[in-house]
Design a protein around this motif. Structure first.
Motif, mmCIF file in Angstrom:
data_model
loop_
_atom_site.group_PDB
_atom_site.id
_atom_site.type_symbol
_atom_site.label_atom_id
_atom_site.label_comp_id
_atom_site.label_asym_id
_atom_site.label_seq_id
_atom_site.Cartn_x
_atom_site.Cartn_y
_atom_site.Cartn_z
ATOM 1 N N SER A 1 37.906 28.671 33.627
ATOM 2 C CA SER A 1 37.475 29.075 32.287
ATOM 3 C C SER A 1 37.711 30.554 32.011
ATOM 4 O O SER A 1 37.374 31.049 30.939
ATOM 5 N N GLY A 2 38.288 31.279 32.995
ATOM 6 C CA GLY A 2 38.583 32.697 32.784
ATOM 7 C C GLY A 2 37.339 33.549 32.878
ATOM 8 O O GLY A 2 36.377 33.215 33.543
ATOM 9 N N ASN B 1 40.395 32.092 41.192
ATOM 10 C CA ASN B 1 39.969 32.386 39.825
ATOM 11 C C ASN B 1 39.406 31.145 39.151
ATOM 12 O O ASN B 1 39.955 30.056 39.311
ATOM 13 N N SER C 1 46.213 35.700 44.237
ATOM 14 C CA SER C 1 45.920 36.446 43.008
ATOM 15 C C SER C 1 45.179 37.758 43.251
ATOM 16 O O SER C 1 45.245 38.662 42.424
ATOM 17 N N TYR D 1 37.820 26.446 40.693
ATOM 18 C CA TYR D 1 38.462 27.684 41.115
ATOM 19 C C TYR D 1 39.751 27.374 41.865
ATOM 20 O O TYR D 1 39.791 26.459 42.688
#
Length: 135
Positions: A68-69, A65, A55, A125
């Motif tokens: 939960s953003g 990542n 990513s 993550y």
């Protein structure tokens, strides 16, 4: 009576997942783990195994990542040896693993490190990587 056959160059690839488990940001050492990449190619076939940037888009600074953003990322990287010096990337002839097939399965360890001291948001993550085999 004659018998003949033509064997074409061929390769197959399999991988295991990279799993860090639980990372403690206050640990005094980097968190490391391993996975494997296995390739089997016809004898004498030159091949190259690459691992994408994931990513982050950059093999020099891979990130996972947070689920939960919110832009939360955890840094990690992938290396060709357990000295964690040479990053394993996906540019043939530059940062890929280049081999010549023996006909047998070649199992290669994948060395992975998440640097210590990453006080990121507590979360799960993840990242997705593409492992490519070119011959």
């Amino acid at each position: 009576m004659q018998v003949s056959a033509t064997v074409t160059a061929a390769c197959s690839l399999s991988t295991t997942d990279i799993v860090f488990g639980t990372i403690n940001p206050s640990a005094s050492n980097d968190t490391t783990t391993t996975a494997t990449v296995s390739a089997q190619c016809t004898k004498g076939t030159s091949y190259s195994i690459g691992i994408s940037a994931g990513s982050s888009g950059n093999v020099s600074s891979r990130t996972m990542n947070g689920a939960s953003g919110g832009g939360n990322v955890l840094n990690y990287n992938i290396y060709t040896a357990n000295d964690f010096q040479t990053i394993w990337g996906d540019t043939p002839g530059v940062d890929t693993l280049d081999q010549i097939g023996s006909g047998d399965t070649d199992i290669r360890p994948v060395y992975v490190k998440a640097p210590k001291g990453q006080y990121v948001k507590a979360d799960t993550y993840t990242d997705s990587l593409v492992v490519s085999l070119t011959y």
